[in-house]
Design an enzyme around this catalytic site. Structure first.
Site, PDB file in Angstrom:
ATOM      1  N   LYS A  33       0.759  -1.172  -0.024  1.00  0.00           N
ATOM      2  CA  LYS A  33      -0.044  -0.198   0.022  1.00  0.00           C
ATOM      3  C   LYS A  33       0.916   1.338   0.105  1.00  0.00           C
ATOM      4  O   LYS A  33       2.074   1.276   0.522  1.00  0.00           O
ATOM      5  CB  LYS A  33      -0.963   0.222   1.360  1.00  0.00           C
ATOM      6  CG  LYS A  33      -2.149   0.867   1.089  1.00  0.00           C
ATOM      7  CD  LYS A  33      -3.198   0.177   0.548  1.00  0.00           C
ATOM      8  CE  LYS A  33      -4.450   1.220   0.150  1.00  0.00           C
ATOM      9  NZ  LYS A  33      -5.693   0.339  -0.135  1.00  0.00           N
TER      10      LYS A  33
ATOM     11  N   ASP B  21      -6.983   4.348  -4.628  1.00  0.00           N
ATOM     12  CA  ASP B  21      -7.729   4.164  -3.304  1.00  0.00           C
ATOM     13  C   ASP B  21      -8.423   5.491  -3.002  1.00  0.00           C
ATOM     14  O   ASP B  21      -8.437   6.273  -3.969  1.00  0.00           O
ATOM     15  CB  ASP B  21      -6.789   3.602  -2.089  1.00  0.00           C
ATOM     16  CG  ASP B  21      -7.512   3.360  -0.849  1.00  0.00           C
ATOM     17  OD1 ASP B  21      -7.962   2.339  -0.857  1.00  0.00           O
ATOM     18  OD2 ASP B  21      -7.394   3.861   0.109  1.00  0.00           O
TER      19      ASP B  21
HETATM   20  P1  NDP Z   1     -12.891   7.811  -2.789  1.00  0.00           P
HETATM   21  O1  NDP Z   1     -11.719   8.737  -2.645  1.00  0.00           O
HETATM   22  O2  NDP Z   1     -13.381   7.567  -4.106  1.00  0.00           O
HETATM   23  O3  NDP Z   1     -14.181   7.976  -1.680  1.00  0.00           O
HETATM   24  C1  NDP Z   1     -13.858   8.144  -0.436  1.00  0.00           C
HETATM   25  C2  NDP Z   1     -15.175   8.656   0.226  1.00  0.00           C
HETATM   26  O4  NDP Z   1     -15.081   8.695   1.597  1.00  0.00           O
HETATM   27  C3  NDP Z   1     -15.017  10.253  -0.123  1.00  0.00           C
HETATM   28  O5  NDP Z   1     -16.493  10.493  -0.229  1.00  0.00           O
HETATM   29  C4  NDP Z   1     -14.355  10.790   0.920  1.00  0.00           C
HETATM   30  O6  NDP Z   1     -14.466  11.868   1.215  1.00  0.00           O
HETATM   31  C5  NDP Z   1     -14.918   9.884   2.198  1.00  0.00           C
HETATM   32  N1  NDP Z   1     -14.529   9.984   3.237  1.00  0.00           N
HETATM   33  C6  NDP Z   1     -13.103  10.007   3.551  1.00  0.00           C
HETATM   34  N2  NDP Z   1     -12.726  10.085   4.956  1.00  0.00           N
HETATM   35  C7  NDP Z   1     -13.959  10.115   5.547  1.00  0.00           C
HETATM   36  C8  NDP Z   1     -14.507  10.368   6.705  1.00  0.00           C
HETATM   37  N3  NDP Z   1     -13.685  10.411   7.768  1.00  0.00           N
HETATM   38  N4  NDP Z   1     -15.907  10.622   7.098  1.00  0.00           N
HETATM   39  C9  NDP Z   1     -16.678  10.504   5.888  1.00  0.00           C
HETATM   40  N5  NDP Z   1     -16.161  10.282   4.738  1.00  0.00           N
HETATM   41  C10 NDP Z   1     -15.003  10.025   4.484  1.00  0.00           C
HETATM   42  O7  NDP Z   1     -12.371   6.313  -2.279  1.00  0.00           O
HETATM   43  P2  NDP Z   1     -12.640   4.969  -2.493  1.00  0.00           P
HETATM   44  O8  NDP Z   1     -14.158   4.952  -2.673  1.00  0.00           O
HETATM   45  O9  NDP Z   1     -11.866   4.459  -3.584  1.00  0.00           O
HETATM   46  O10 NDP Z   1     -12.405   4.320  -1.204  1.00  0.00           O
HETATM   47  C11 NDP Z   1     -13.429   4.060   0.157  1.00  0.00           C
HETATM   48  C12 NDP Z   1     -13.078   3.024   1.011  1.00  0.00           C
HETATM   49  O11 NDP Z   1     -13.033   1.861   0.143  1.00  0.00           O
HETATM   50  C13 NDP Z   1     -11.707   3.058   1.526  1.00  0.00           C
HETATM   51  O12 NDP Z   1     -11.616   2.779   3.001  1.00  0.00           O
HETATM   52  C14 NDP Z   1     -10.777   2.444   0.766  1.00  0.00           C
HETATM   53  O13 NDP Z   1      -9.533   2.060   1.296  1.00  0.00           O
HETATM   54  C15 NDP Z   1     -11.511   1.215   0.296  1.00  0.00           C
HETATM   55  N6  NDP Z   1     -11.350   0.255  -0.986  1.00  0.00           N
HETATM   56  C16 NDP Z   1     -11.245   1.065  -2.088  1.00  0.00           C
HETATM   57  C17 NDP Z   1     -10.887   0.287  -3.285  1.00  0.00           C
HETATM   58  C18 NDP Z   1     -10.692   0.983  -4.424  1.00  0.00           C
HETATM   59  O14 NDP Z   1     -10.660   0.076  -5.544  1.00  0.00           O
HETATM   60  N7  NDP Z   1     -10.952   2.123  -4.721  1.00  0.00           N
HETATM   61  C19 NDP Z   1     -10.874  -1.266  -2.891  1.00  0.00           C
HETATM   62  C20 NDP Z   1     -11.117  -1.745  -1.715  1.00  0.00           C
HETATM   63  C21 NDP Z   1     -11.377  -1.109  -0.838  1.00  0.00           C
HETATM   64  P3  NDP Z   1     -13.027  12.940   1.610  1.00  0.00           P
HETATM   65  O15 NDP Z   1     -12.022  12.657   0.801  1.00  0.00           O
HETATM   66  O16 NDP Z   1     -13.563  14.367   1.738  1.00  0.00           O
HETATM   67  O17 NDP Z   1     -12.641  12.503   3.000  1.00  0.00           O
HETATM   68  O1  2IT Z   2      -7.951  -1.427  -0.781  1.00  0.00           O
HETATM   69  C1  2IT Z   2      -7.891  -2.088  -1.842  1.00  0.00           C
HETATM   70  O2  2IT Z   2      -8.273  -3.376  -2.009  1.00  0.00           O
HETATM   71  C2  2IT Z   2      -7.694  -1.061  -3.051  1.00  0.00           C
HETATM   72  N1  2IT Z   2      -7.532  -0.014  -2.872  1.00  0.00           N
HETATM   73  C3  2IT Z   2      -7.330  -1.637  -4.394  1.00  0.00           C
HETATM   74  C4  2IT Z   2      -6.014  -2.324  -4.509  1.00  0.00           C
HETATM   75  C5  2IT Z   2      -5.643  -2.655  -6.081  1.00  0.00           C
HETATM   76  O3  2IT Z   2      -4.511  -2.915  -6.199  1.00  0.00           O
HETATM   77  O4  2IT Z   2      -6.652  -2.604  -6.857  1.00  0.00           O
END
Ligand code: NDP
Ligand code: 2IT
Length: 446
Positions: free
Chosen positions: A126, A166
């Site tokens: 990561k 992420d």
């Molecule tokens: P994005 O940046 O697309 O969206 C994240 C969202 O969560 C934003 O709206 C952000 O707003 C909000 N957020 C962040 N911190 C907070 C907080 N403290 N309270 C409320 N909202 C918050 O990220 P992703 O959708 O990609 O990621 C979301 C989650 O999923 C994370 O935990 C990530 O690690 C996980 N994840 C992502 C993957 C991927 O492929 N993208 C894969 C697997 C897991 P703001 O930026 O203003 O804080």
């Molecule tokens: O938390 C996760 O699994 C991710 N942000 C996606 C990682 C990836 O390599 O696609």
């Protein structure tokens, strides 16, 4: 917890001070592993756990960049190369002001188990930066990404370490990072996933984490004779993962009534569907980062400063960030009749809260199992890049569904085999561990 794991945890806390999220992630895993270590003392004598909590390598670097007013800024860049026993390091990059070493170590640690569960050959890593993309212009984001990659490029590669997105890193950032990598190396390889569709990306990757989480929830519900159809969902966040989840829930006949952001949550009793789902993309792209925009646009209720767990729903899908469901939230969800909690985000539930779910006997899946669809399709993107042959949407989606079902069934059967039927946390931790641990033993002292 056994004395052995208690000591291990105490040592992790002492040697990694000020990293509470990392301690939390390690605690959740080692609590599940006592029974395995009891049955297989060889893991203990080979010091497998002691090795797994120590990253293979950590890279920390300076990222200087210039804003549109020619002001110079300096951020900190990180890449945690956690474990390469079963494949190249693989995991996302997070750009968010809260990013620090402990948060990235927790994410890298979780990623090792998650990637192992996908059945694909990927180790865990990561990275990211404390850079705040909020309010930055496209050219500022580009200059930051170029500077970030100017150091990172020497540490990564299609067979070494393959980053992805992420929080704060989506298709746009991956594009700038890839462009800079290509210039520096003079080669076009699958060094990043989540690429644009016309230059090596995989269909379904943008949707994959959310889709996968919903496929996982479908399997959980099915195991109790239930279905997604007609079920109501509380979703948190409004980013990439939340968007994919909302889309798939609608396709499968469910209804989503909440979204949340750092500013609060919205409640839409008619359901978030149709053009409202497309609006989520606009909100995310606006760099505003407020979910209130949705309430203003569609005239629904907005609850400032609150999380969506007090709403009466059948299923909760936390899709925003770590530690967003606390003990009281968990009790509230159960009181209101919630039957299933399936994590789209990484570690959104505190240890106290997840214990409330397991004691109440409701369906609860940890993110390392239920959100593995994102990295799984990243793995499929790597496969397509190696073959230099893109797959059709249907083919990728079919494989994603099979992988999520397999992860679900592995969690269930492993939990049962180790004497805790229905406990997806134990199932995921133990199954994820065994594959990596056996590979480490096979490879000698690594
Ligand atoms: P994005 O940046 O697309 O969206 C994240 C969202 O969560 C934003 O709206 C952000 O707003 C909000 N957020 C962040 N911190 C907070 C907080 N403290 N309270 C409320 N909202 C918050 O990220 P992703 O959708 O990609 O990621 C979301 C989650 O999923 C994370 O935990 C990530 O690690 C996980 N994840 C992502 C993957 C991927 O492929 N993208 C894969 C697997 C897991 P703001 O930026 O203003 O804080
Ligand atoms: O938390 C996760 O699994 C991710 N942000 C996606 C990682 C990836 O390599 O696609």
């Amino acid at each position: 917890m056994s004395e052995y794991t208690q000591n291990l945890l105490a040592k992790v806390r002492a040697q990694n001070p000020n990293e509470p999220e990392f301690h939390q992630a390690v605690q959740e895993v080692v609590e599940s592993l006592d029974i395995v270590l009891e049955m297989h003392p060889e893991y203990r004598s080979a010091r497998i756990l002691e090795r797994m909590v120590e990253p293979e390598r950590i890279i920390i670097f300076r990222v200087p960049w210039m804003d549109d007013q020619s002001e110079v800024h300096v951020n900190r860049g990180f890449r945690i190369e956690m474990n390469s026993a079963i494949g190249p390091y693989k995991g996302g990059l997070r750009f968010h002001p809260s990013v620090n070493l402990g948060i990235l170590k927790f994410l890298a640690f979780e990623q090792v188990f998650k990637n192992s569960l996908t059945t694909l050959p990927m180790g865990g890593g990561k990275g990211g930066s404390d850079f705040d993309p909020k309010g930055k212009s496209d050219s500022e984001v580009m200059r930051f990404c170029q500077s970030f990659m100017t150091e990172l490029f020497r540490h990564i590669g299609a067979n070494t370490d393959v980053p992805a997105g992420d929080i704060g890193v989506g298709a746009k950032e991956i594009g700038y990072l890839f462009g800079q990598y290509k210039r520096l190396r003079n080669e076009f390889t699958g060094v990043l996933t989540g690429k644009g569709l016309n230059w090596g990306g995989s269909l379904i990757r943008p949707e994959a984490t959310g889709y996968g989480t919903v496929y996982f929830a479908r399997e959980m519900l099915k195991s109790k004779g239930m279905d997604i159809e007609e079920k109501s969902f509380a979703v948190s966040g409004f980013g990439n993962v939340a968007w994919g989840a909302v889309k798939k829930i609608n396709q499968l006949g469910g209804k989503v009534v909440t979204l949340s952001g750092p500013d609060g949550f919205i409640y839409d009793k008619d359901g978030i569907k149709g053009e409202k789902i497309d609006f989520m993309l606009k909100m995310r792209a606006s760099a505003n980062d407020t979910v209130k925009d949705y309430a203003d646009e569609f005239k629904v209720e907005f609850f400032p400063g609150l999380r969506p767990w007090s709403v009466k729903v059948d299923v909760a899908l936390p899709c925003a960030t770590q530690n967003e469901i606390f003990e009281d939230d968990a009790k509230e969800l159960i009181k209101n009749g919630c039957v299933c909690v399936c994590e789209g985000a990484n570690m959104p539930t505190t240890i106290e809260a997840y214990k409330v779910f397991t004691q109440a006997g409701i369906l609860y899946a940890p993110g390392k199992a239920s959100n593995a669809g994102g990295v799984a399709v990243s793995g499929l993107e790597m496969t397509q890049n190696s073959m230099r042959l893109p797959w059709l949407k249907e083919e990728v989606d079919e494989r994603l569904q099979q992988i999520m079902k397999k992860i679900h069934d592995t969690c269930v059967s492993t939990a049962e085999r180790f004497g805790t039927p229905g406990n997806y946390v134990n199932g995921a931790n133990i199954a994820g561990f065994l594959k990596v641990a056996d590979a480490m033993i096979d490879q000698g002292l690594v």
